[in-house]
Scaffold this motif. Structure first.
Motif, PDB file in Angstrom:
ATOM      1  N   LEU A  37      -6.133  36.521 -21.377  1.00 25.18           N
ATOM      2  CA  LEU A  37      -7.113  36.198 -20.354  1.00 25.18           C
ATOM      3  C   LEU A  37      -7.318  37.344 -19.367  1.00 25.18           C
ATOM      4  O   LEU A  37      -8.166  37.270 -18.495  1.00 25.18           O
ATOM      5  N   GLY A  38      -6.522  38.409 -19.519  1.00 27.84           N
ATOM      6  CA  GLY A  38      -6.723  39.570 -18.669  1.00 27.84           C
ATOM      7  C   GLY A  38      -5.856  39.624 -17.440  1.00 27.84           C
ATOM      8  O   GLY A  38      -6.034  40.496 -16.598  1.00 27.84           O
ATOM      9  N   PHE A 115      -4.604  42.867 -13.527  1.00 26.68           N
ATOM     10  CA  PHE A 115      -5.889  42.298 -13.917  1.00 26.68           C
ATOM     11  C   PHE A 115      -6.650  43.355 -14.691  1.00 26.68           C
ATOM     12  O   PHE A 115      -6.950  44.414 -14.161  1.00 26.68           O
ATOM     13  N   ILE A 116      -6.914  43.090 -15.961  1.00 30.98           N
ATOM     14  CA  ILE A 116      -7.677  44.017 -16.792  1.00 30.98           C
ATOM     15  C   ILE A 116      -9.148  43.685 -16.633  1.00 30.98           C
ATOM     16  O   ILE A 116      -9.602  42.613 -17.017  1.00 30.98           O
ATOM     17  N   ASN A 129       1.120  38.919  -5.876  1.00 32.30           N
ATOM     18  CA  ASN A 129       1.405  37.662  -6.568  1.00 32.30           C
ATOM     19  C   ASN A 129       0.667  36.484  -5.945  1.00 32.30           C
ATOM     20  O   ASN A 129       0.357  35.512  -6.623  1.00 32.30           O
ATOM     21  N   ASP A 130       0.348  36.570  -4.629  1.00 29.65           N
ATOM     22  CA  ASP A 130      -0.362  35.457  -3.984  1.00 29.65           C
ATOM     23  C   ASP A 130      -1.871  35.541  -4.196  1.00 29.65           C
ATOM     24  O   ASP A 130      -2.598  34.611  -3.905  1.00 29.65           O
ATOM     25  N   LYS A 131      -2.399  36.694  -4.684  1.00 26.93           N
ATOM     26  CA  LYS A 131      -3.801  36.932  -5.061  1.00 26.93           C
ATOM     27  C   LYS A 131      -4.775  36.759  -3.850  1.00 26.93           C
ATOM     28  O   LYS A 131      -5.991  36.823  -4.112  1.00 26.93           O
ATOM     29  N   HIS A 132      -4.546  36.526  -2.793  1.00 31.26           N
ATOM     30  CA  HIS A 132      -5.602  36.349  -1.738  1.00 31.26           C
ATOM     31  C   HIS A 132      -6.757  35.520  -2.286  1.00 31.26           C
ATOM     32  O   HIS A 132      -7.900  35.976  -2.418  1.00 31.26           O
ATOM     33  N   GLU A 155     -11.924  25.664 -15.524  1.00 36.94           N
ATOM     34  CA  GLU A 155     -11.856  25.009 -14.222  1.00 36.94           C
ATOM     35  C   GLU A 155     -10.403  24.811 -13.804  1.00 36.94           C
ATOM     36  O   GLU A 155      -9.580  24.340 -14.581  1.00 36.94           O
ATOM     37  N   GLY A 156     -10.102  25.181 -12.579  1.00 37.59           N
ATOM     38  CA  GLY A 156      -8.738  25.061 -12.074  1.00 37.59           C
ATOM     39  C   GLY A 156      -7.845  26.232 -12.424  1.00 37.59           C
ATOM     40  O   GLY A 156      -6.707  26.305 -11.962  1.00 37.59           O
ATOM     41  N   SER A 157      -8.355  27.177 -13.211  1.00 41.16           N
ATOM     42  CA  SER A 157      -7.556  28.325 -13.614  1.00 41.16           C
ATOM     43  C   SER A 157      -7.427  29.314 -12.466  1.00 41.16           C
ATOM     44  O   SER A 157      -8.317  29.433 -11.627  1.00 41.16           O
ATOM     45  N   GLN A 158      -6.310  30.043 -12.435  1.00 36.64           N
ATOM     46  CA  GLN A 158      -6.092  31.073 -11.437  1.00 36.64           C
ATOM     47  C   GLN A 158      -6.561  32.449 -11.927  1.00 36.64           C
ATOM     48  O   GLN A 158      -6.394  33.449 -11.240  1.00 36.64           O
ATOM     49  N   ILE A 159      -7.127  32.491 -13.114  1.00 36.29           N
ATOM     50  CA  ILE A 159      -7.564  33.759 -13.689  1.00 36.29           C
ATOM     51  C   ILE A 159      -8.778  34.287 -12.928  1.00 36.29           C
ATOM     52  O   ILE A 159      -9.708  33.548 -12.598  1.00 36.29           O
ATOM     53  N   ILE A 160      -8.791  35.577 -12.643  1.00 41.51           N
ATOM     54  CA  ILE A 160      -9.898  36.208 -11.938  1.00 41.51           C
ATOM     55  C   ILE A 160     -10.872  36.787 -12.956  1.00 41.51           C
ATOM     56  O   ILE A 160     -10.487  37.599 -13.789  1.00 41.51           O
TER      57      ILE A 160
END
Length: 312
Positions: A37-38, A115-116, A129-132, A155-160
């Motif tokens: 997922l990158g 993050f790729i 780690n907290d990703k802002h 939906e609900g994913s933390q992936i950027i």
């Protein structure tokens, strides 16, 4: 007794080893999902682990001297330079972030995330780690349709995921009184790039919801229009540069409900012989469709039209 004890010890060791193996497999599976997922954690087995450890050390030192422009050497082969330290410290303060919170985010014991990017450059980005997580959408806009769709994160994913033009269809940048400024500024910037024979740049767009106490504030900005111009000299809006005391292309603009981060990026592609050939090829391959490789004049007008059509 000795044999029994030895046997029991081996059984315990075997169970512990099996437990560790299961955890490693589960963690390995999770890391593989993130990688696909990158986004995945830069742990001890990652090629950038040593680099990020040195970055944390350098950042911890730099943050302690954030009011200075400093040069630190976390390791023998690694140098970190702090640019515009006082400006960034002032920006963090204006956002209500203390230097202790900033240092805790950047220099915590938790591993960075990698993050790729899904951009053509294939650049890698490191995230804390907290990703802002407050920014809830990011777009790379070129004003065309070919290859301008990115599958959104579940939906609900933390992936950027950085989205593109077709993902933005049906939406608007809602600015109200700030809209004339944005239209004019995009026109000025793209005309300048046209004169440089540049194309394939992008409008960077991100947004986040405003907190209740952030709405209806009266903030002013240093206009990017030529200093001698009086056209927008009295135009006071909720708009400021991302780095208030320096000339830079990134602006923070508050609409009625959303805060927008807007700027033009990737400005180094010149319309030379190779791009002209690419333009001819894409005309044959994508008849009747809009694609990124066009003349600087067309590119300029098209991006301005996109902003015109997608703001209100």
């Amino acid at each position: 007794m000795e044999m029994s004890a030895a046997g029991g010890g081996q059984g315990t060791a075997g169970r512990c080893q099996n437990s560790r193996t299961v955890k490693r497999r589960r963690w390995g599976g999770l890391r593989q999902q993130w990688k696909l997922l990158g986004l995945f954690e830069i742990d001890q087995h990652h090629e950038f682990y040593g680099l990020t450890c040195m970055m944390k050390e350098g950042l911890a030192t730099a943050i302690q001297k954030s009011t200075d422009n400093t040069l630190t050497k976390p390791g023998p082969d690694f140098t970190m330079e702090t640019f515009a330290g006082p400006v960034f410290a002032s920006l963090r303060s204006s956002l209500g972030m203390s230097e202790q919170e900033y240092q805790q985010s950047l220099c915590s014991e938790h591993c960075y995330l990698q993050f790729i990017s899904n951009s053509k450059s294939k650049a890698d980005f490191f995230l804390t780690n907290d990703k802002h997580e407050r920014i809830n959408a990011r777009y790379d806009i070129k004003g065309c349709e070919v290859s301008r769709w990115t599958d959104p994160a579940p939906e609900g994913s933390q992936i950027i995921v950085v989205l593109k033009d077709l993902n933005f269809e049906g939406q608007y940048i809602t600015l109200d009184q700030q809209r004339p400024w944005l239209l004019r500024q995009v026109e000025i910037d793209t005309q300048f790039l046209r004169r440089l024979n540049v194309l394939d740049y992008s409008l960077l767009l991100a947004h986040q919801p405003l907190h209740q106490d952030e709405r209806h504030q009266s903030l002013s900005f240093a206009s990017s229009v030529n200093p001698g111009s009086t056209e927008l000299s009295d135009f006071r809006v909720q708009n400021r540069r991302l780095l208030p005391n320096l000339k830079n292309p990134l602006h923070v603009i508050d609409g009625p409900e959303q805060r927008y981060f807007i700027g033009i990026i990737d400005i180094f592609t010149v319309y030379g012989f190779k791009k002209r050939l690419e333009h001819l090829w894409k005309r044959l391959r994508h008849p009747g469709r809009t694609f990124s490789t066009v003349s600087p004049q067309t590119y300029c007008l098209r991006l301005c039209q996109w902003v015109q059509d997608h703001t209100k």
